[in-house]
Design a protein around this motif. Structure first.
Motif, PDB file in Angstrom:
ATOM      1  N   VAL A 686     -17.966  23.224 -33.377  1.00 57.77           N
ATOM      2  CA  VAL A 686     -18.587  23.596 -31.200  1.00 57.77           C
ATOM      3  C   VAL A 686     -18.171  21.775 -31.049  1.00 57.77           C
ATOM      4  CG1 VAL A 686     -20.060  25.700 -31.640  1.00 57.77           C
ATOM      5  CG2 VAL A 686     -20.891  22.393 -31.597  1.00 57.77           C
ATOM      6  N   GLY A 687     -18.323  21.809 -29.401  1.00 57.51           N
ATOM      7  CA  GLY A 687     -18.138  21.003 -28.525  1.00 57.51           C
ATOM      8  C   GLY A 687     -16.893  20.937 -28.348  1.00 57.51           C
ATOM      9  N   GLU A 688     -16.542  19.291 -27.559  1.00 58.83           N
ATOM     10  CA  GLU A 688     -15.076  18.666 -27.396  1.00 58.83           C
ATOM     11  C   GLU A 688     -15.012  17.714 -27.811  1.00 58.83           C
ATOM     12  OE1 GLU A 688     -13.469  19.839 -25.904  1.00 58.83           O
ATOM     13  OE2 GLU A 688     -14.612  22.386 -25.133  1.00 58.83           O
ATOM     14  N   PRO A 689     -13.937  17.123 -27.994  1.00 62.45           N
ATOM     15  CA  PRO A 689     -13.494  15.203 -28.790  1.00 62.45           C
ATOM     16  C   PRO A 689     -14.153  14.121 -27.878  1.00 62.45           C
ATOM     17  CG  PRO A 689     -11.637  16.475 -28.228  1.00 62.45           C
ATOM     18  CD  PRO A 689     -12.799  17.391 -27.541  1.00 62.45           C
ATOM     19  N   ASP A 690     -15.042  13.276 -28.566  1.00 62.90           N
ATOM     20  CA  ASP A 690     -15.787  12.380 -27.922  1.00 62.90           C
ATOM     21  C   ASP A 690     -15.464  11.732 -27.199  1.00 62.90           C
ATOM     22  OD1 ASP A 690     -18.779  11.735 -28.839  1.00 62.90           O
ATOM     23  OD2 ASP A 690     -17.635   9.136 -28.498  1.00 62.90           O
ATOM     24  N   ARG A 691     -15.323  10.560 -26.161  1.00 61.61           N
ATOM     25  CA  ARG A 691     -15.468  10.182 -24.996  1.00 61.61           C
ATOM     26  C   ARG A 691     -15.044   8.745 -25.433  1.00 61.61           C
ATOM     27  NH1 ARG A 691     -18.269  11.523 -19.817  1.00 61.61           N
ATOM     28  NH2 ARG A 691     -19.813  11.968 -21.290  1.00 61.61           N
ATOM     29  N   ALA A 692     -15.740   8.141 -26.692  1.00 62.74           N
ATOM     30  CA  ALA A 692     -16.084   7.227 -27.339  1.00 62.74           C
ATOM     31  C   ALA A 692     -14.984   6.161 -27.380  1.00 62.74           C
ATOM     32  CB  ALA A 692     -17.145   6.971 -27.526  1.00 62.74           C
ATOM     33  N   THR A 693     -14.019   6.755 -28.516  1.00 69.24           N
ATOM     34  CA  THR A 693     -12.592   6.915 -28.668  1.00 69.24           C
ATOM     35  C   THR A 693     -11.543   7.377 -28.198  1.00 69.24           C
ATOM     36  OG1 THR A 693     -13.098   7.881 -30.424  1.00 69.24           O
ATOM     37  CG2 THR A 693     -14.518   5.679 -30.765  1.00 69.24           C
ATOM     38  N   PRO A 694     -10.192   6.921 -28.316  1.00 68.90           N
ATOM     39  CA  PRO A 694      -9.164   7.872 -28.039  1.00 68.90           C
ATOM     40  C   PRO A 694      -8.708   8.973 -29.176  1.00 68.90           C
ATOM     41  CG  PRO A 694      -8.697   5.611 -29.360  1.00 68.90           C
ATOM     42  CD  PRO A 694      -9.853   5.985 -29.265  1.00 68.90           C
ATOM     43  N   VAL A 695      -8.915   8.538 -30.248  1.00 66.88           N
ATOM     44  CA  VAL A 695      -9.029   9.721 -31.378  1.00 66.88           C
ATOM     45  C   VAL A 695     -10.227  10.824 -30.992  1.00 66.88           C
ATOM     46  CG1 VAL A 695      -8.919  10.294 -33.739  1.00 66.88           C
ATOM     47  CG2 VAL A 695      -8.208   8.722 -33.132  1.00 66.88           C
ATOM     48  N   GLY A 696     -11.571  10.434 -31.115  1.00 60.37           N
ATOM     49  CA  GLY A 696     -12.289  11.871 -30.531  1.00 60.37           C
ATOM     50  C   GLY A 696     -13.310  12.245 -31.432  1.00 60.37           C
ATOM     51  N   THR A 697     -12.830  12.120 -32.766  1.00 61.17           N
ATOM     52  CA  THR A 697     -13.985  12.313 -33.931  1.00 61.17           C
ATOM     53  C   THR A 697     -15.311  11.690 -33.890  1.00 61.17           C
ATOM     54  OG1 THR A 697     -13.230  10.391 -35.349  1.00 61.17           O
ATOM     55  CG2 THR A 697     -11.609  12.706 -35.423  1.00 61.17           C
ATOM     56  N   LYS A 698     -16.327  12.354 -34.830  1.00 59.48           N
ATOM     57  CA  LYS A 698     -17.107  11.771 -35.104  1.00 59.48           C
ATOM     58  C   LYS A 698     -17.741  11.696 -36.191  1.00 59.48           C
ATOM     59  CE  LYS A 698     -19.680  14.445 -31.331  1.00 59.48           C
ATOM     60  NZ  LYS A 698     -20.847  14.694 -30.669  1.00 59.48           N
TER      61      LYS A 698
END
Length: 736
Positions: A686-698
């Motif tokens: 669930v969830g969305e791409p993370d806003r901290a990085t361009p690729v959005g992975t965690k």
């Protein structure tokens, strides 16, 4: 610049690109490399836990068939200690003095023509020791204690006042034992000197760290060292440090001036490549009768070797997991005569979460509140320490989606109230988080005259799918089919990469690949910037899209040209670009960098007469940011879940209290889950791409394991009414 077209590359469950080589035996692991004239090394290990070597008699070993050298502290060259790394200090260099700090310490290395000859000769080395009593018990008052070892202890609010105002307080102690990393592949090193230059094949998760460390230890230029690890037979954190056996293989190769291979045995793995340290944790919670947390105090003690500084901030999870105005976390280390610990999948969080989520469950029981409701009520909508909004956080959705998929509403509230025939049934839950981790990384991307791309970085793939997801990412960014992209790794001559560990590699490497591929497309645009023959003349990066091996103006597929045509017209065989990623800073983003979040729902079934426990179902709902490959990500969660079952029910590295010898250092005695122990598992992202990085992975490497021990223990309590606060959960604890 965006990728155009209807093809879905990122997120698709692409089969592993390295799978054909692995299933056909074509993938070469460190142990598979052979060189002309190569010889073999075997270790001699201490049979006492502390003291000094009074005498070593190696005469019989030196006279044995095939023996080329026996190296001890008496004749070994002087070595420097390795450097400080991102993960803390290097372990001590071997064979530098006569001190013994733990049972199984490497005290000699024998080099012979064959592995069998080396092992036989090693058994002939006779050692006489000073007799000294060892410190082996975490509760031993004589053991040295290190307070706040990493300067990470936290305190906010007024904890004493919070507990004084609480309607309900629980205060209990939870313990976790040593666990040992047991990857399928035995750790191996092959070392070859060429004058002052050195090539090393090693079972490492971090080639650049091996290169830097060996340069420091042997006082040779880093530029002359090449470390290769294209395939690693698993690791679970065991390959994050440069362990003494690696140094000994290099030392032996230098001594005999021939290539040397050293492969650890399974028993040697238990004392040579780290372990999850033991912990004793006191966790105290205070809450209002309505279920609002008003005070949290988490004090953890963990074990460490006498001459080491392993990094395991066990209590840290309690500082950030829930919204609570008054929180204190404290960590201490107790120095014992044990092998150096190291990271093991879900380090620190694997231990700390067991205590925290067990305590939350105990609080829910005391309040007569649904454990899910209590967690939702205390959800931290912003970072509890900094007060900043999360860069992403779908934990609330993890709880609600997981409860729906698992059928949590069918849970009877009273312990022991659910049965299936004779067996007791229990439902358990744990909230899960793992800190965000990212460090600088580099990559290089190039496009060739034949229209193929070559992308590389000195990362490793320990089975997590790095080869595959980086191939997918580069293909999307360059508008190519995945079959036209080659991604390579595991070579320290490639651009710098951090370790495969801490659930941080995909983010760091993915962002570096992202930058490299965008710069590569920009290099092509720069090449045709003044080219009258190009329909892309004067186009900027934000005005183009890529697809089918071509760059074209956004929304106008016909107004563009292929990479191949551009290279041919300008007489180039290839064009390349470098990319570098740097970790985002919360103060610059105005957001708290989020790691992965999740919820674990577990069903157990227990025979009350036999104490036989079976995990029947697991539902894992994970917020891992942007998922680059759902198939490999799901495999990561499943693998971590199995590891969590092992932590909860089986794994316990037993040290003999009299000698310091590990008593169960084989797969026959150290229990891990087998197929019959693995239940039905469902994984939901669930969830969305993370806003901290361009690729959005965690990153999802650790989050699969974290929370499983607590969820199982909580399910056991629901099934039986018995609260288990020590791992592993054993039959004798469950017989009613």
């Amino acid at each position: 610049m965006t990728a155009a077209g209807s093809r879905v590359i990122i997120g698709a469950g692409l089969d592993r690109v390295d799978a054909p080589l692995k299933v056909t035996g074509g993938a070469q692991y460190p142990n598979d490399f052979d060189y002309p004239g190569m010889v073999h090394a075997a270790l001699v290990r201490s049979t006492v836990a502390v003291g000094r070597i009074l005498a070593i008699d190696a005469a019989e070993a030196r006279a044995a068939a095939g023996v080329l050298a026996v190296i001890t502290f008496e004749n070994a060259m002087r070595l420097s200690r390795g450097p400080m790394t991102l993960l803390g200090p290097s372990p001590p260099a071997p064979l530098q003095n006569d001190r013994i700090l733990h049972y199984g310490q490497h005290i000699a290395v024998v080099v012979a023509a064959t592995a069998e000859q080396a092992r036989h000769a090693a058994s002939l080395v006779r050692v006489r020791y000073e007799d000294v009593e060892a410190l082996l018990d975490i509760d031993d008052p004589a053991a040295p204690v290190v307070e706040n070892p990493w300067r990470l202890d936290t305190e906010r609010g007024d904890v004493a006042a919070g507990f004084a105002a609480a309607d309900v307080v629980i205060d209990n102690t939870y313990t976790t034992p040593d666990n040992t990393n047991n990857p399928l592949g035995l750790m191996a090193t092959v070392a070859i000197w060429h004058g002052d230059a050195l090539t090393v094949h090693d079972s490492t998760q971090w080639p650049h760290n091996v290169r830097t460390s060996l340069a420091t230890i042997f006082n040779v230029p880093e530029s002359g060292i090449r470390v290769l690890a294209p395939y690693v037979g698993g690791a679970f954190g065991a390959g994050l440090r440069v362990w003494p056996h690696v140094i000994l293989a290099v030392l032996a190769a230098r001594e005999v001036q021939r290539p040397v291979k050293l492969v650890l045995t399974r028993p040697e793995m238990f004392t040579s490549v780290g372990h999850r340290p033991e912990s004793v944790q006191r966790l105290k919670l205070g809450a209002t009768r309505a279920g609002d947390l008003v005070a949290v105090q988490h004090e953890a003690v963990s074990t460490v070797a006498m001459d080491d500084d392993d990094y395991e901030p066990v209590s840290q999870c309690s500082a950030v997991s829930y919204a609570c105005p008054n929180t204190r976390t404290r960590d201490r280390q107790v120095r014992l005569n044990i092998p150096c610990p190291g990271s093991m999948r879900g380090p620190a969080e694997g231990q700390g979460n067991f205590a925290l989520e067990s305590a939350i469950d105990e609080l829910a029981h005391e309040l007569a509140m649904d454990p899910l409701e209590l967690r939702l009520r205390n959800f931290a909508a912003e970072h509890p320490v900094s007060g900043l909004p999360w860069s992403s956080n779908a934990l609330r959705e993890c709880y609600t989606r997981g409860a729906e998929r698992f059928g949590w509403s069918r849970r009877g509230p009273e312990p022991g109230s659910m049965r299936d025939g004779h067996r007791l049934v229990g439902y358990g839950l744990a909230g899960v988080s793992y800190p965000g981790y990212q460090v600088p990384c580099q990559a290089r991307a190039s496009l060739n005259r034949d229209g193929s791309a070559f992308v590389r970085s000195a990362a490793t793939d320990i089975g997590t799918g790095t080869y595959t997801v980086m191939t997918q990412l580069a293909a999307e960014l360059l508008g190519l089919d995945t079959g036209r992209v080659r991604f390579d790794l595991g070579d320290s001559d490639m651009p710098y990469s951090p370790q495969a560990g801490g659930s941080g590699l995909t983010g760091a490497l993915g962002n570096a690949v992202h930058v490299a591929c965008r710069r590569l497309v920009r290099e092509f645009l720069d090449l045709v910037a003044d080219d009258a023959a190009s329909p892309l003349r004067g186009a900027r990066l934000d005005e183009v899209e890529v697809s089918d091996g071509r760059i074209h103006r956004a929304g106008a597929v016909g107004r563009g040209e292929s990479y191949v045509d551009i290279l041919a017209r300008h007489g180039l065989e290839e064009l390349g670009a470098d990319g570098r990623s740097t970790p985002p800073l919360p103060e610059e983003l105005g957001m708290a960098i989020a790691g992965a979040f999740g919820a674990k729902f577990v069903e157990v079934r227990i025979d009350p007469d036999l104490g036989l426990l079976r995990v029947a179902r697991v539902v894992s709902v994970i917020d891992g940011g942007r998922i680059l490959n759902e198939k490999t990500a799901t495999s990561q969660i499943i693998g971590g879940t199995v590891g969590g079952i092992g932590q909860a029910l089986f794994e316990d590295t037993v040290t003999d209290s009299g000698t310091g010898r590990i008593a169960n250092a084989t797969f026959g005695d150290y229990l891990v889950p087998v197929n019959a122990d693995v239940p039905d598992m469902e994984v939901v992202f669930v969830g969305e791409p993370d806003r901290a990085t361009p690729v959005g992975t965690k990153g999802v490497g650790e989050i699969g394991l974290v929370g499983m021990a607590a969820a199982i223990a909580n399910a056991v309590h629901h099934a039986t009414g018995r609260r288990v606060r020590s791992l592993p959960i054993t039959i004798d604890q469950l017989m009613l």
